[in-house]
Every structure is written in C-alpha cells, then in structure tokens.
Motif scaffolding. Sequence first.
Motif, PDB file in Angstrom:
ATOM      1  N   ASP A 112      -3.830   4.013   0.426  1.00  0.00           N
ATOM      2  CA  ASP A 112      -4.485   3.541  -0.792  1.00  0.00           C
ATOM      3  C   ASP A 112      -3.576   2.520  -1.456  1.00  0.00           C
ATOM      4  O   ASP A 112      -2.367   2.737  -1.547  1.00  0.00           O
TER       5      ASP A 112
ATOM      6  N   TRP B  51      -3.222  15.072  -3.665  1.00  0.00           N
ATOM      7  CA  TRP B  51      -4.118  14.589  -2.610  1.00  0.00           C
ATOM      8  C   TRP B  51      -5.349  13.879  -3.174  1.00  0.00           C
ATOM      9  O   TRP B  51      -6.107  13.237  -2.435  1.00  0.00           O
TER      10      TRP B  51
ATOM     11  N   VAL C 247       2.776  12.856  -5.812  1.00  0.00           N
ATOM     12  CA  VAL C 247       1.920  13.049  -4.633  1.00  0.00           C
ATOM     13  C   VAL C 247       2.360  14.283  -3.851  1.00  0.00           C
ATOM     14  O   VAL C 247       1.534  15.036  -3.325  1.00  0.00           O
TER      15      VAL C 247
ATOM     16  N   TRP D 119      -8.989   8.146   4.479  1.00  0.00           N
ATOM     17  CA  TRP D 119      -8.425   9.318   5.163  1.00  0.00           C
ATOM     18  C   TRP D 119      -8.751   9.293   6.647  1.00  0.00           C
ATOM     19  O   TRP D 119      -9.795   8.795   7.060  1.00  0.00           O
TER      20      TRP D 119
ATOM     21  N   ARG E  42       0.749   4.520  -7.969  1.00  0.00           N
ATOM     22  CA  ARG E  42       0.847   5.958  -8.254  1.00  0.00           C
ATOM     23  C   ARG E  42       2.304   6.371  -8.247  1.00  0.00           C
ATOM     24  O   ARG E  42       3.160   5.660  -7.736  1.00  0.00           O
TER      25      ARG E  42
ATOM     26  N   VAL F 139       5.230  10.722   1.602  1.00  0.00           N
ATOM     27  CA  VAL F 139       4.545   9.513   1.147  1.00  0.00           C
ATOM     28  C   VAL F 139       5.537   8.361   1.132  1.00  0.00           C
ATOM     29  O   VAL F 139       6.736   8.567   0.936  1.00  0.00           O
TER      30      VAL F 139
ATOM     31  N   ASP G  26      -7.707  11.191  -5.188  1.00  0.00           N
ATOM     32  CA  ASP G  26      -7.739   9.753  -5.495  1.00  0.00           C
ATOM     33  C   ASP G  26      -7.079   8.903  -4.421  1.00  0.00           C
ATOM     34  O   ASP G  26      -6.343   7.955  -4.716  1.00  0.00           O
ATOM     35  N   TRP G  27      -7.308   9.263  -3.170  1.00  0.00           N
ATOM     36  CA  TRP G  27      -6.909   8.418  -2.049  1.00  0.00           C
ATOM     37  C   TRP G  27      -8.186   7.897  -1.396  1.00  0.00           C
ATOM     38  O   TRP G  27      -9.066   8.675  -1.047  1.00  0.00           O
ATOM     39  N   TYR G  28      -8.256   6.580  -1.217  1.00  0.00           N
ATOM     40  CA  TYR G  28      -9.486   5.982  -0.715  1.00  0.00           C
ATOM     41  C   TYR G  28      -9.780   6.320   0.741  1.00  0.00           C
ATOM     42  O   TYR G  28     -10.913   6.634   1.110  1.00  0.00           O
TER      43      TYR G  28
ATOM     44  N   THR H  13       0.819  -1.204   0.000  1.00  0.00           N
ATOM     45  CA  THR H  13       0.000   0.000   0.000  1.00  0.00           C
ATOM     46  C   THR H  13       0.856   1.260   0.000  1.00  0.00           C
ATOM     47  O   THR H  13       2.034   1.232   0.365  1.00  0.00           O
ATOM     48  N   TYR H  14       0.247   2.329  -0.431  1.00  0.00           N
ATOM     49  CA  TYR H  14       0.843   3.653  -0.323  1.00  0.00           C
ATOM     50  C   TYR H  14       0.276   4.312   0.934  1.00  0.00           C
ATOM     51  O   TYR H  14      -0.900   4.178   1.245  1.00  0.00           O
TER      52      TYR H  14
ATOM     53  N   ALA I 163      -3.367   9.245   4.978  1.00  0.00           N
ATOM     54  CA  ALA I 163      -4.177   8.575   3.969  1.00  0.00           C
ATOM     55  C   ALA I 163      -3.471   7.305   3.518  1.00  0.00           C
ATOM     56  O   ALA I 163      -2.234   7.238   3.531  1.00  0.00           O
TER      57      ALA I 163
END
Length: 130
Positions: A98, A114, A107, A120, A102, A50, A116-118, A32-33, A96
Amino acid sequence: QVRLAESGGGSVQPGGSLRLSCAVSGYPHVNTYMAWFRQIPNKKREGVAVMYTDGETAYAESVKGRFTISRDSAKNTLYLQMNNLQPEDTAMYYCAVDPRSRNIERVVSTPEGWLDWYHWGKGTAVTISS
C-alpha cells in the motif's frame, strides 16, 4: 490489475528455516509500504514484518532476530526469511502492499495493523511440527 502471489510456504521441523516470496505485478507505485502478515484460524491477522521503500523496517517482537524482510526491486518481489522456526509460527502468511503513509511500528504492534491495506495476496501456509 495489481496481483500479489505468495510462495515458499511448507512444513518444517522446529529450528528449521523457510523463505517466503511475494511476487508483485501491475503495481504502479514506486514508494510503497510492503508487509507480511500471518493468521491462524479464529484469530486476527497480525503484522509480522513491514518495510518502506527507503529501507526502514519493523518487526513483531515475537519474530525479532529470527525473521528478515527484504525486497528485490528488479524482480518486484518481497521476501521473508524465517529462521529458527517454532510451532507458534504456524499460520497462513500473507503479503500486502500500500502506498499510503503509516506508522510502521503500529503495523506490527497493534491488533489493527492489518487494516487499511489495499492489496493482498492469497497466502501461503507455513506449518512447524516435529
């Protein structure tokens, strides 16, 4: 249900340090990121730091050499160590996560970083003032 909970914010004098934590629960993805963003009123949220699961990291130019992003996988917690804090670091800080691929440099270097991050957190406030 995925939940992210930030903590560690507060008020410090210029030159001080804080460590933010982001406890992640219910998140099923191993790869994950993970990122920290910040936002001040009437401004867009901006990427601060990130990282990806493999340890790759990227930082905004304004925080390079002062902030460090890290994670404790056993505790499912993301951290942001912030040193030599300055008044311009005052903001609400959000974490965040996701799993989707990416470009991590984008980022932290583009205004759209910021998006398109699922998932938060709700944020933690950081104030730098003398």
